[in-house]
Design an enzyme around this catalytic site. Structure first.
Site, PDB file in Angstrom:
ATOM      1  CB  CYS A 380     -59.060 -14.778  54.926  1.00 21.89           C
ATOM      2  SG  CYS A 380     -58.846 -14.627  56.709  1.00 21.89           S
ATOM      3  CG  HIS A 513     -55.251 -17.791  54.463  1.00 19.45           C
ATOM      4  ND1 HIS A 513     -55.151 -16.736  53.595  1.00 19.45           N
ATOM      5  CD2 HIS A 513     -55.594 -17.267  55.658  1.00 19.45           C
ATOM      6  CE1 HIS A 513     -55.414 -15.614  54.246  1.00 19.45           C
ATOM      7  NE2 HIS A 513     -55.689 -15.908  55.500  1.00 19.45           N
ATOM      8  CD  GLU A 515     -54.012 -18.529  50.655  1.00 19.51           C
ATOM      9  OE1 GLU A 515     -55.109 -19.104  50.664  1.00 19.51           O
ATOM     10  OE2 GLU A 515     -53.833 -17.418  51.183  1.00 19.51           O
TER      11      GLU A 515
HETATM   12  N1  GLN Z   1     -58.471  -8.680  58.483  1.00 20.41           N
HETATM   13  C1  GLN Z   1     -59.277  -9.845  58.596  1.00 20.41           C
HETATM   14  C2  GLN Z   1     -59.210 -10.437  59.991  1.00 20.41           C
HETATM   15  O1  GLN Z   1     -58.314 -10.177  60.734  1.00 20.41           O
HETATM   16  C3  GLN Z   1     -58.908 -10.887  57.571  1.00 20.41           C
HETATM   17  C4  GLN Z   1     -57.513 -11.404  57.710  1.00 20.41           C
HETATM   18  C5  GLN Z   1     -57.044 -12.160  56.499  1.00 20.41           C
HETATM   19  O2  GLN Z   1     -57.593 -12.011  55.426  1.00 20.41           O
HETATM   20  N2  GLN Z   1     -56.013 -12.955  56.637  1.00 20.41           N
HETATM   21  O3  GLN Z   1     -60.073 -11.202  60.359  1.00 20.41           O
END
Ligand code: GLN
Length: 540
Positions: A380, A513, A515
């Site tokens: 992400c 994600h 995970e």
């Molecule tokens: N801050 C980034 C976004 O909002 C990544 C968010 C995250 O890593 N979950 O896109």
């Protein structure tokens, strides 16, 4: 008709109610029963989405896009049953629904009160969205006696009356300390905690006693006598060597047997404990250690990256190595320290994150991993940082950045104001912080001949998202010419989901994600592959 099992905690918090509930769920599921797990959280936040990991640990995201308590992660990992939005509720959510209804005139002028209105709403939650489940296990957050948890305890008391006492089971998890000075196990805190529970109308049917050592029969008898519970229902849980031993340990203590006996049910088949035995053995016996560097804001905080820590461990299990995390706090990381800090690592992971602090250190570390061909996984925010690093250093866009961090940057990562899912706008810039993200399961189409397709062994995948910002797809050709491939895209081909480097042994960034979907009994392919790459890097 579903049977309900309520799990409360006493004496102290952090005794492992989540793990106990999840282990019990596994044992019941493995005997042929359909199980559902739910969590009631007594805090006033509407959901944990906007809570700092310093306060609450990780925010776990479900398939259907709920931002939930991290205990739901335990549930999923142990049972492989996907949780839903309807499986987690907080006091904040309940009050917010009730106040909205009151403002609409929904109570027809009545005085709105904790009993019956709040308790009715809790009971509604307990029963909602249940179909043919045999068991619904509901964990109540906090400790009995807390002011906040009172309405929940009252609601489950009422629930048991209404649903039928033979169809509701109360499990109370307590702490049984060992006093070194007197060389004694003490049952008094448990007695007090059960007394507290009984004073609000609940007689536990089973008491699980968490203890550092086995509880002698005399002390068990004492607990049975004072707490009014049959001796067979005083179950001990001694600290396990690894959490994967928990289902085995609860089976040995006959927790599932006593639960089934209470409901006058028979085991449909013997629970399968072999997979847990196997991974316990691997976990306890593997000697080979792989160092993975992880750079994030909250790396030194125990539960802040819970699912990620677990997924890496699962990746280690599938490669028969122990993953040792070198936790590097991004806030404190100066770009000139990178080489020193990353000296002994065999893989670098940049996890999800929010906000500007510590980003320059992350970007420099990614450059280091890219140039030195160290296996890299960006999750992400980690993928967004990788794209920024590449744009700055390979595409020579010096002002490349994310609009989340700098409004005046060249937006390689930016906000797209509206997203359509099923025809509905699901987020915009002008909304509250909570509820404005791309959340939950989304598809990605994987490119032929890409590393990612080989890893997943599939042409399309579904993974869970939690972010506001997206990689700017307009620069795709420029990136690809320099060797950074957009190897996974949203089905409409507009949103980059996965990036990978061509001339690098293992360099992958994902906008989602992974995970959240890794399980100890079926490690996520991306983590298995990442650790495998780290293992061979280590071998060089
Ligand atoms: N801050 C980034 C976004 O909002 C990544 C968010 C995250 O890593 N979950 O896109």
């Amino acid at each position: 008709m579903a049977r309900y099992i309520f799990v409360t905690g006493g004496v102290v918090s952090s005794l492992g109610k989540g793990l106990s509930s999840a282990s019990l769920a596994y044992l019941l599921k493995s005997q042929g029963y359909k199980v559902r797990l739910r969590k009631m959280d007594p805090y006033l936040n509407v959901d944990p989405g906007t809570m700092s990991p310093f306060q609450h640990g990780e925010v776990f995201v479900t398939d259907d896009g709920a931002e939930t308590d991290l205990d739901l992660g335990h549930y999923e990992r142990f049972t492989n049953i996907s949780s839903k939005k309807t499986d987690n509720i907080t006091t904040g959510r309940i009050y917010s629904d009730i106040i909205k209804k009151e403002r609409r005139g929904g109570y027809l002028g009545k005085t709105v009160q904790v009993i019956p209105h709040i308790t009715d709403r809790i009971k509604e939650f307990i029963k909602k969205d249940i179909s043919d489940e045999d068991f619904v296990i509901c964990e109540i957050g906090g400790t009995v006696g807390d002011i906040e948890s009172l309405p929940f305890v009252e609601a489950i008391r009422q629930f048991s009356n209404e649903h039928g006492k033979s169809k509701t089971l109360f499990i109370h998890l307590t702490f049984v300390p060992f006093l070194k000075s007197s060389d004694e196990i003490k049952t008094k805190p448990t007695q007090h905690s059960v007394k507290e529970l009984r004073s609000i109308g609940i007689q536990p049917n089973i008491i699980i006693c968490r203890s550092q050592q086995s509880i002698p029969i005399d002390q068990r008898k004492k607990i049975s006598l004072f707490c009014n519970v049959p001796i067979e229902n005083v179950i001990e849980t001694v600290d396990v060597r690894t959490i994967y031993e928990a289902p085995i340990s609860f089976f040995n203590q006959k927790l599932d047997k006593q639960v089934l006996k209470f409901f006058k049910l028979k085991s449909k088949k013997r629970p399968n404990l072999l997979p847990w035995k196997k991974i316990t053995k691997i976990t306890l016996n593997t000697k080979k250690i792989i160092n993975i560097g992880i750079i994030g804001k909250y790396v030194n905080l125990k539960d802040a990256y819970k699912s990620l820590d677990e997924a890496l461990t699962h990746g280690g299990i599938s490669n028969k190595v122990k993953v040792n995390l070198i936790r590097i706090e991004s806030d404190k990381l100066k770009p000139n320290q990178i080489a020193k800090k990353l000296k002994n690592i065999s893989g670098l992971l940049i996890p999800g994150g929010f906000g500007k602090r510590g980003t320059e250190g992350k970007i420099t570390a990614i450059k280091y991993a890219r140039e030195r061909k160290i296996p890299f996984l960006g999750i992400c925010f980690g993928m967004q940082m990788a794209i920024i690093e590449f744009a700055r250093n390979k595409l020579k866009i010096k002002k490349a950045g994310s609009t989340e961090l700098d409004r005046n940057c060249y937006p390689v990562v930016g906000l797209i104001n509206e997203w359509n899912k099923d025809g509905k706008i699901i987020r915009g810039t002008d909304k509250d912080l909570g509820g404005t993200m791309r959340l939950g399961l989304y598809d990605a189409i994987l490119r032929n001949n890409s590393a990612i397709k080989k890893i997943y062994k599939s042409a399309s995948i579904k993974e869970r998202h939690r972010h506001r910002y997206e990689v700017n797809n307009n620069l795709k050709n420029q990136f690809e010419k320099k060797g950074l491939i957009f190897s996974g895209m949203s089905p409409d081909n507009k949103l980059p989901e996965i990036i990978e480097l061509k001339n690098h042994p293992w360099f992958i960034g994902v906008q989602f994600h992974p995970e959240f979907k890794s399980r100890p009994l079926s490690p996520h392919p991306l983590f298995s592959s990442f650790i495998k790459a780290a293992k061979s890097f280590n071998g060089k």
